[in-house]
Design a protein around this motif. Structure first.
Motif, PDB file in Angstrom:
ATOM      1  N   MET A   1      11.852 115.847  -1.385  1.00  0.00           N
ATOM      2  CA  MET A   1      12.773 115.130  -2.266  1.00  0.00           C
ATOM      3  C   MET A   1      14.100 115.879  -2.306  1.00  0.00           C
ATOM      4  N   GLU A   2      15.203 115.152  -2.199  1.00  0.00           N
ATOM      5  CA  GLU A   2      16.502 115.815  -2.174  1.00  0.00           C
ATOM      6  C   GLU A   2      16.929 116.271  -3.570  1.00  0.00           C
ATOM      7  N   VAL A   3      17.832 117.211  -3.605  1.00  0.00           N
ATOM      8  CA  VAL A   3      18.315 117.774  -4.854  1.00  0.00           C
ATOM      9  C   VAL A   3      19.395 116.854  -5.417  1.00  0.00           C
ATOM     10  N   ASP A   4      19.362 116.635  -6.748  1.00  0.00           N
ATOM     11  CA  ASP A   4      20.327 115.751  -7.390  1.00  0.00           C
ATOM     12  C   ASP A   4      21.578 116.512  -7.818  1.00  0.00           C
ATOM     13  N   THR A   5      22.237 117.140  -6.865  1.00  0.00           N
ATOM     14  CA  THR A   5      23.476 117.839  -7.191  1.00  0.00           C
ATOM     15  C   THR A   5      24.594 117.229  -6.369  1.00  0.00           C
ATOM     16  N   GLY A   6      25.810 117.488  -6.799  1.00  0.00           N
ATOM     17  CA  GLY A   6      26.953 116.949  -6.084  1.00  0.00           C
ATOM     18  C   GLY A   6      27.380 115.616  -6.654  1.00  0.00           C
ATOM     19  N   THR A   7      28.311 114.993  -5.945  1.00  0.00           N
ATOM     20  CA  THR A   7      28.829 113.716  -6.415  1.00  0.00           C
ATOM     21  C   THR A   7      28.739 112.675  -5.313  1.00  0.00           C
ATOM     22  N   VAL A   8      28.857 111.453  -5.737  1.00  0.00           N
ATOM     23  CA  VAL A   8      28.887 110.317  -4.840  1.00  0.00           C
ATOM     24  C   VAL A   8      30.060 109.457  -5.304  1.00  0.00           C
ATOM     25  N   LYS A   9      30.702 108.776  -4.363  1.00  0.00           N
ATOM     26  CA  LYS A   9      31.799 107.887  -4.738  1.00  0.00           C
ATOM     27  C   LYS A   9      31.281 106.461  -4.804  1.00  0.00           C
ATOM     28  N   LEU A  10      31.390 105.865  -5.987  1.00  0.00           N
ATOM     29  CA  LEU A  10      31.063 104.461  -6.130  1.00  0.00           C
ATOM     30  C   LEU A  10      32.369 103.695  -5.953  1.00  0.00           C
ATOM     31  N   GLU A  29      18.969 101.751  -9.347  1.00  0.00           N
ATOM     32  CA  GLU A  29      17.982 101.713  -8.263  1.00  0.00           C
ATOM     33  C   GLU A  29      18.646 101.338  -6.940  1.00  0.00           C
ATOM     34  N   LEU A  30      19.682 100.495  -6.995  1.00  0.00           N
ATOM     35  CA  LEU A  30      20.417 100.117  -5.787  1.00  0.00           C
ATOM     36  C   LEU A  30      21.064 101.350  -5.158  1.00  0.00           C
ATOM     37  N   VAL A  31      21.780 102.118  -5.974  1.00  0.00           N
ATOM     38  CA  VAL A  31      22.466 103.327  -5.488  1.00  0.00           C
ATOM     39  C   VAL A  31      21.430 104.353  -5.037  1.00  0.00           C
ATOM     40  N   LYS A  32      20.378 104.517  -5.812  1.00  0.00           N
ATOM     41  CA  LYS A  32      19.312 105.469  -5.468  1.00  0.00           C
ATOM     42  C   LYS A  32      18.751 105.156  -4.077  1.00  0.00           C
ATOM     43  N   GLY A  33      18.489 103.890  -3.806  1.00  0.00           N
ATOM     44  CA  GLY A  33      17.980 103.486  -2.502  1.00  0.00           C
ATOM     45  C   GLY A  33      18.969 103.774  -1.388  1.00  0.00           C
ATOM     46  N   LEU A  35      21.283 106.091  -1.426  1.00  0.00           N
ATOM     47  CA  LEU A  35      21.369 107.546  -1.263  1.00  0.00           C
ATOM     48  C   LEU A  35      20.190 108.067  -0.439  1.00  0.00           C
ATOM     49  N   GLU A  36      19.027 107.495  -0.665  1.00  0.00           N
ATOM     50  CA  GLU A  36      17.850 107.932   0.086  1.00  0.00           C
ATOM     51  C   GLU A  36      17.967 107.551   1.556  1.00  0.00           C
ATOM     52  N   GLU A  37      18.604 106.414   1.839  1.00  0.00           N
ATOM     53  CA  GLU A  37      18.826 106.001   3.228  1.00  0.00           C
ATOM     54  C   GLU A  37      19.790 106.955   3.934  1.00  0.00           C
ATOM     55  N   ASP A  38      20.756 107.484   3.170  1.00  0.00           N
ATOM     56  CA  ASP A  38      21.769 108.384   3.736  1.00  0.00           C
ATOM     57  C   ASP A  38      21.437 109.851   3.498  1.00  0.00           C
ATOM     58  N   ALA A  39      20.174 110.172   3.203  1.00  0.00           N
ATOM     59  CA  ALA A  39      19.790 111.539   2.836  1.00  0.00           C
ATOM     60  C   ALA A  39      20.130 112.563   3.916  1.00  0.00           C
ATOM     61  N   THR A  45      29.069 110.864   0.077  1.00  0.00           N
ATOM     62  CA  THR A  45      28.698 109.476   0.333  1.00  0.00           C
ATOM     63  C   THR A  45      29.556 108.530  -0.482  1.00  0.00           C
ATOM     64  N   GLU A  46      29.975 107.450   0.156  1.00  0.00           N
ATOM     65  CA  GLU A  46      30.671 106.368  -0.540  1.00  0.00           C
ATOM     66  C   GLU A  46      29.729 105.188  -0.581  1.00  0.00           C
ATOM     67  N   ILE A  47      29.574 104.628  -1.767  1.00  0.00           N
ATOM     68  CA  ILE A  47      28.694 103.474  -1.904  1.00  0.00           C
ATOM     69  C   ILE A  47      29.518 102.286  -2.374  1.00  0.00           C
TER      70      ILE A  47
END
Length: 166
Positions: A1-10, A29-33, A35-39, A45-47
């Protein structure tokens, strides 16, 4: 499981970037999915969220950030009161005390982004606006035209008399 640190751009519908802590963004859940695809990708990451306007996304992020520090109490069903302050904590009741247009956009965003606590809160708010009102009052509240003829309306009332009984 990846670590939940850092930021993501929505990224909103208009193309505005919103840097968000990954832990906050994962409430969706949409963003979580995504992020897991781009792990495997270590870049920031930009979403893209093409269905969410910037003003609405800003409110969604505000909700998620607050929810992380003060989780919302479970909303009892059926609602025990039409006053949201009696259903959830004050911050959440104030959060949904907005114009109807924004409230419905928040419902759509919560549904699209799959953020259950926000969807529960916004839908409960709409339910509280309906609670205890007559059909005429509900139509007025939501600016709904009555397209029934008097005969059709009488028939519907007769068929549904049971739900108006105390």
């Amino acid at each position: 499981m990846e670590v939940d640190t850092g930021t993501v751009k929505l990224v909103s519908k208009e193309g505005d970037d919103f840097p968000v802590d990954i832990e906050v963004a994962r409430m969706s859940e949409l963003v979580k999915g995504m992020l897991e695809e781009d792990a495997e990708d270590d870049d920031v990451t930009e979403i893209p969220l093409p269905n969410v306007k910037a003003a609405v996304l800003r409110k969604v992020i505000e909700f998620c950030q607050h929810h992380r520090t003060e989780p919302m109490t479970e909303i009892e069903k059926p609602l025990k009161s039409a006053a949201m302050a009696e259903v959830v904590q004050k911050w959440y009741a104030d959060f949904v005390n907005v114009e109807q247009v924004l409230l419905f956009e928040l419902i759509l965003a919560a549904n699209y982004m799959d953020i259950k606590p926000l969807l529960d809160l916004t839908c409960a708010t709409v339910a509280s606006m309906i609670k205890g009102k007559t059909p005429e009052e509900i139509r007025k509240t939501f600016n709904i035209a009555n397209d029934f003829s008097p005969e059709e309306e009488a028939q519907v009332r007769e068929e549904n008399k049971w739900c108006e009984e105390p």
